[in-house]
Design a protein around this motif. Structure first.
Motif, PDB file in Angstrom:
ATOM      1  N   UNK A  42       0.806  -1.226   0.000  1.00 26.00           N
ATOM      2  CA  UNK A  42       0.000   0.000   0.000  1.00 26.00           C
ATOM      3  C   UNK A  42       0.835   1.271   0.000  1.00 26.00           C
ATOM      4  N   UNK A  43       2.113   1.169   0.358  1.00 27.67           N
ATOM      5  CA  UNK A  43       2.957   2.367   0.420  1.00 27.67           C
ATOM      6  C   UNK A  43       4.129   2.302  -0.546  1.00 27.67           C
ATOM      7  N   UNK A  44       4.316   1.176  -1.182  1.00 27.98           N
ATOM      8  CA  UNK A  44       5.446   0.994  -2.070  1.00 27.98           C
ATOM      9  C   UNK A  44       5.408   2.043  -3.187  1.00 27.98           C
ATOM     10  N   UNK A  45       6.543   2.691  -3.413  1.00 28.89           N
ATOM     11  CA  UNK A  45       6.629   3.730  -4.429  1.00 28.89           C
ATOM     12  C   UNK A  45       6.293   5.120  -3.914  1.00 28.89           C
ATOM     13  N   UNK A  46       5.727   5.196  -2.700  1.00 29.01           N
ATOM     14  CA  UNK A  46       5.367   6.506  -2.131  1.00 29.01           C
ATOM     15  C   UNK A  46       6.167   6.810  -0.865  1.00 29.01           C
ATOM     16  N   UNK A  47       6.466   5.787  -0.074  1.00 31.54           N
ATOM     17  CA  UNK A  47       7.193   5.973   1.179  1.00 31.54           C
ATOM     18  C   UNK A  47       8.628   5.491   1.022  1.00 31.54           C
ATOM     19  N   UNK A  48       9.525   6.146   1.747  1.00 35.61           N
ATOM     20  CA  UNK A  48      10.929   5.746   1.759  1.00 35.61           C
ATOM     21  C   UNK A  48      11.423   5.704   3.191  1.00 35.61           C
ATOM     22  N   UNK A  49      11.975   4.569   3.579  1.00 35.95           N
ATOM     23  CA  UNK A  49      12.538   4.421   4.921  1.00 35.95           C
ATOM     24  C   UNK A  49      14.051   4.560   4.831  1.00 35.95           C
ATOM     25  N   UNK A  50      14.623   5.217   5.831  1.00 39.52           N
ATOM     26  CA  UNK A  50      16.071   5.374   5.887  1.00 39.52           C
ATOM     27  C   UNK A  50      16.490   5.418   7.349  1.00 39.52           C
ATOM     28  N   UNK A  51      17.789   5.351   7.583  1.00 40.06           N
ATOM     29  CA  UNK A  51      18.281   5.382   8.957  1.00 40.06           C
ATOM     30  C   UNK A  51      19.644   6.035   9.011  1.00 40.06           C
ATOM     31  N   UNK A  52      19.970   6.511  10.204  1.00 38.53           N
ATOM     32  CA  UNK A  52      21.273   7.095  10.478  1.00 38.53           C
ATOM     33  C   UNK A  52      21.777   6.426  11.753  1.00 38.53           C
TER      34      UNK A  52
END
Length: 124
Positions: free
Chosen positions: A63-73
């Motif tokens: 449902x979120x693929x292509x719209x949401x991006x997860x990242x981390x530091x």
């Protein structure tokens, strides 16, 4: 004491973007997967996205693929969720999660650490 604290939620119009942040304290999660779940009113909590320890692997709900991006530091012990093209179906409380295991798992019960949640409301 381990704490996950989310920030960045709010009220936006459909089509807008938001960036959620999650700051971890009490232990380092630099070798652990982290992710996001959400729960809409009257619905069960559902997996949104997760990222492995070195950002080499990410998993998203359809449902979120292509719209949401997860990242981390890892240096900051933080994880982020960039949410674009938001729609009313994205309205929910968003929870930051972390787990002790090394793999990304979409099951709610596999994540030991949970934040208190941040509300995201998208008006249509």
């Amino acid at each position: 004491q381990v704490q996950l604290v989310e920030s960045g939620g709010g009220l936006v119009q459909a089509g807008a973007s938001l960036r959620l942040s999650c700051a971890a304290s009490g232990r380092t999660f630099s070798r652990s997967p982290m992710g996001w779940f959400r729960q809409a009113p009257g619905k069960e909590r559902e997996f949104v996205a997760a990222i492995n320890w070195n950002s080499g692997s990410t998993t998203y709900a359809d449902s979120v693929k292509g719209r949401f991006i997860i990242s981390r530091d890892n240096a900051k012990n933080q994880v982020y969720l960039q949410m674009n093209s938001l729609n009313a179906e994205d309205t929910a409380v968003y929870y930051c999660v972390a787990r002790r295991g090394s793999n990304i798992v979409i099951l709610t019960t596999a994540w030991e650490y949970w934040g208190q949640g941040t509300q995201v409301t998208v008006s249509s």
